[in-house]
Design a protein around this motif. Structure first.
Motif, PDB file in Angstrom:
ATOM      1  N   ILE A 136       0.871  -1.176   0.000  1.00 28.65           N
ATOM      2  CA  ILE A 136       0.000   0.000   0.000  1.00 28.65           C
ATOM      3  C   ILE A 136       0.906   1.223   0.000  1.00 28.65           C
ATOM      4  N   MET A 137       0.698   2.113  -0.949  1.00 30.04           N
ATOM      5  CA  MET A 137       1.540   3.309  -1.045  1.00 30.04           C
ATOM      6  C   MET A 137       1.047   4.394  -0.079  1.00 30.04           C
ATOM      7  N   THR A 138       1.998   5.144   0.473  1.00 33.90           N
ATOM      8  CA  THR A 138       1.653   6.283   1.325  1.00 33.90           C
ATOM      9  C   THR A 138       1.315   7.479   0.434  1.00 33.90           C
ATOM     10  N   GLU A 139       0.679   8.478   1.019  1.00 29.14           N
ATOM     11  CA  GLU A 139       0.358   9.698   0.259  1.00 29.14           C
ATOM     12  C   GLU A 139       1.628  10.337  -0.297  1.00 29.14           C
ATOM     13  N   GLU A 140       2.698  10.326   0.487  1.00 29.95           N
ATOM     14  CA  GLU A 140       3.973  10.899   0.043  1.00 29.95           C
ATOM     15  C   GLU A 140       4.529  10.134  -1.160  1.00 29.95           C
ATOM     16  N   GLU A 141       4.475   8.804  -1.104  1.00 29.28           N
ATOM     17  CA  GLU A 141       4.958   7.994  -2.220  1.00 29.28           C
ATOM     18  C   GLU A 141       4.124   8.240  -3.480  1.00 29.28           C
ATOM     19  N   ILE A 142       2.812   8.360  -3.293  1.00 26.49           N
ATOM     20  CA  ILE A 142       1.923   8.605  -4.431  1.00 26.49           C
ATOM     21  C   ILE A 142       2.250   9.948  -5.062  1.00 26.49           C
ATOM     22  N   SER A 143       2.397  10.973  -4.237  1.00 24.93           N
ATOM     23  CA  SER A 143       2.718  12.307  -4.758  1.00 24.93           C
ATOM     24  C   SER A 143       4.034  12.302  -5.520  1.00 24.93           C
ATOM     25  N   LYS A 144       5.028  11.643  -4.962  1.00 22.90           N
ATOM     26  CA  LYS A 144       6.346  11.605  -5.594  1.00 22.90           C
ATOM     27  C   LYS A 144       6.311  10.805  -6.903  1.00 22.90           C
ATOM     28  N   GLU A 145       5.683   9.641  -6.875  1.00 23.25           N
ATOM     29  CA  GLU A 145       5.675   8.747  -8.033  1.00 23.25           C
ATOM     30  C   GLU A 145       4.843   9.285  -9.196  1.00 23.25           C
ATOM     31  N   ALA A 177      -5.003  -8.294  -1.452  1.00 28.03           N
ATOM     32  CA  ALA A 177      -5.441  -6.991  -0.933  1.00 28.03           C
ATOM     33  C   ALA A 177      -5.941  -7.132   0.503  1.00 28.03           C
ATOM     34  N   LYS A 178      -6.717  -8.164   0.755  1.00 25.90           N
ATOM     35  CA  LYS A 178      -7.210  -8.401   2.118  1.00 25.90           C
ATOM     36  C   LYS A 178      -6.066  -8.693   3.077  1.00 25.90           C
ATOM     37  N   SER A 179      -5.089  -9.467   2.614  1.00 21.88           N
ATOM     38  CA  SER A 179      -4.006  -9.866   3.521  1.00 21.88           C
ATOM     39  C   SER A 179      -3.126  -8.693   3.947  1.00 21.88           C
ATOM     40  N   ILE A 180      -3.071  -7.638   3.119  1.00 22.95           N
ATOM     41  CA  ILE A 180      -2.248  -6.479   3.501  1.00 22.95           C
ATOM     42  C   ILE A 180      -3.089  -5.338   4.080  1.00 22.95           C
ATOM     43  N   THR A 229      -7.797  -1.007   1.520  1.00 30.04           N
ATOM     44  CA  THR A 229      -9.194  -0.576   1.522  1.00 30.04           C
ATOM     45  C   THR A 229      -9.473   0.232   0.255  1.00 30.04           C
ATOM     46  N   PRO A 230     -10.751   0.350  -0.118  1.00 30.82           N
ATOM     47  CA  PRO A 230     -11.078   1.105  -1.336  1.00 30.82           C
ATOM     48  C   PRO A 230     -10.433   2.492  -1.333  1.00 30.82           C
ATOM     49  N   GLY A 231      -9.830   2.838  -2.478  1.00 31.10           N
ATOM     50  CA  GLY A 231      -9.149   4.118  -2.616  1.00 31.10           C
ATOM     51  C   GLY A 231      -7.643   4.024  -2.454  1.00 31.10           C
ATOM     52  N   ASP A 232      -7.158   2.949  -1.813  1.00 31.31           N
ATOM     53  CA  ASP A 232      -5.714   2.766  -1.667  1.00 31.31           C
ATOM     54  C   ASP A 232      -5.090   2.509  -3.037  1.00 31.31           C
ATOM     55  N   ILE A 233      -3.835   2.929  -3.181  1.00 33.51           N
ATOM     56  CA  ILE A 233      -3.055   2.633  -4.385  1.00 33.51           C
ATOM     57  C   ILE A 233      -2.024   1.575  -3.995  1.00 33.51           C
ATOM     58  N   LEU A 234      -1.982   0.487  -4.764  1.00 31.92           N
ATOM     59  CA  LEU A 234      -1.022  -0.577  -4.491  1.00 31.92           C
ATOM     60  C   LEU A 234       0.114  -0.537  -5.497  1.00 31.92           C
ATOM     61  N   ARG A 235       1.323  -0.742  -5.008  1.00 30.52           N
ATOM     62  CA  ARG A 235       2.498  -0.927  -5.865  1.00 30.52           C
ATOM     63  C   ARG A 235       2.731  -2.433  -5.918  1.00 30.52           C
ATOM     64  N   VAL A 252       7.340  -2.900 -12.208  1.00 32.89           N
ATOM     65  CA  VAL A 252       6.426  -2.347 -11.210  1.00 32.89           C
ATOM     66  C   VAL A 252       5.147  -1.883 -11.889  1.00 32.89           C
ATOM     67  N   THR A 253       4.004  -2.267 -11.319  1.00 34.29           N
ATOM     68  CA  THR A 253       2.706  -1.794 -11.786  1.00 34.29           C
ATOM     69  C   THR A 253       1.947  -1.230 -10.598  1.00 34.29           C
ATOM     70  N   TYR A 254       0.869  -0.528 -10.879  1.00 38.94           N
ATOM     71  CA  TYR A 254       0.062   0.097  -9.835  1.00 38.94           C
ATOM     72  C   TYR A 254      -1.394  -0.271 -10.048  1.00 38.94           C
ATOM     73  N   ARG A 255      -2.123  -0.414  -8.944  1.00 38.81           N
ATOM     74  CA  ARG A 255      -3.554  -0.717  -8.985  1.00 38.81           C
ATOM     75  C   ARG A 255      -4.250   0.141  -7.941  1.00 38.81           C
ATOM     76  N   ILE A 256      -5.493   0.516  -8.243  1.00 40.40           N
ATOM     77  CA  ILE A 256      -6.306   1.211  -7.256  1.00 40.40           C
ATOM     78  C   ILE A 256      -7.320   0.209  -6.716  1.00 40.40           C
ATOM     79  N   VAL A 257      -7.509   0.224  -5.410  1.00 45.89           N
ATOM     80  CA  VAL A 257      -8.424  -0.717  -4.766  1.00 45.89           C
ATOM     81  C   VAL A 257      -9.840  -0.166  -4.888  1.00 45.89           C
ATOM     82  N   GLU A 258     -10.748  -1.031  -5.355  1.00 46.29           N
ATOM     83  CA  GLU A 258     -12.151  -0.646  -5.473  1.00 46.29           C
ATOM     84  C   GLU A 258     -12.994  -1.601  -4.632  1.00 46.29           C
TER      85      GLU A 258
END
Length: 79
Positions: free
Chosen positions: A18-27, A48-51, A54-60, A72-78
């Protein structure tokens, strides 16, 4: 009898974080699209459940390959 294991330790499951807001802004500071356009992953996906995603999170998602190296790919949790 229920047997539990860490799905992230399976050899075929790439690393999910799960990416932090800071990581998202930077990336994504210089991209020209909305996060809603990222590929989706369901909140009830096993990894997603194991980590605790939640909806809205960005996963690396980091995959290692003998031919491609690190990918590296990115996904948004829905919901």
């Amino acid at each position: 009898m229920t047997v539990e294991f860490d799905i992230q330790k399976h050899m075929l499951v790439p690393k999910h974080e799960i990416m932090t807001e800071e990581e998202i802004s930077k990336e994504f500071s210089d991209v020209d699209y909305d996060f809603k356009d990222l590929p989706k992953i369901k909140a009830d996906d096993s990894v997603a459940k194991s980590i605790g995603a939640t909806p809205g999170d960005i996963l690396r998602i980091t995959r290692e390959s003998q031919t491609a190296g690190v990918f590296v790919t990115y996904r948004i949790v829905e919901p």
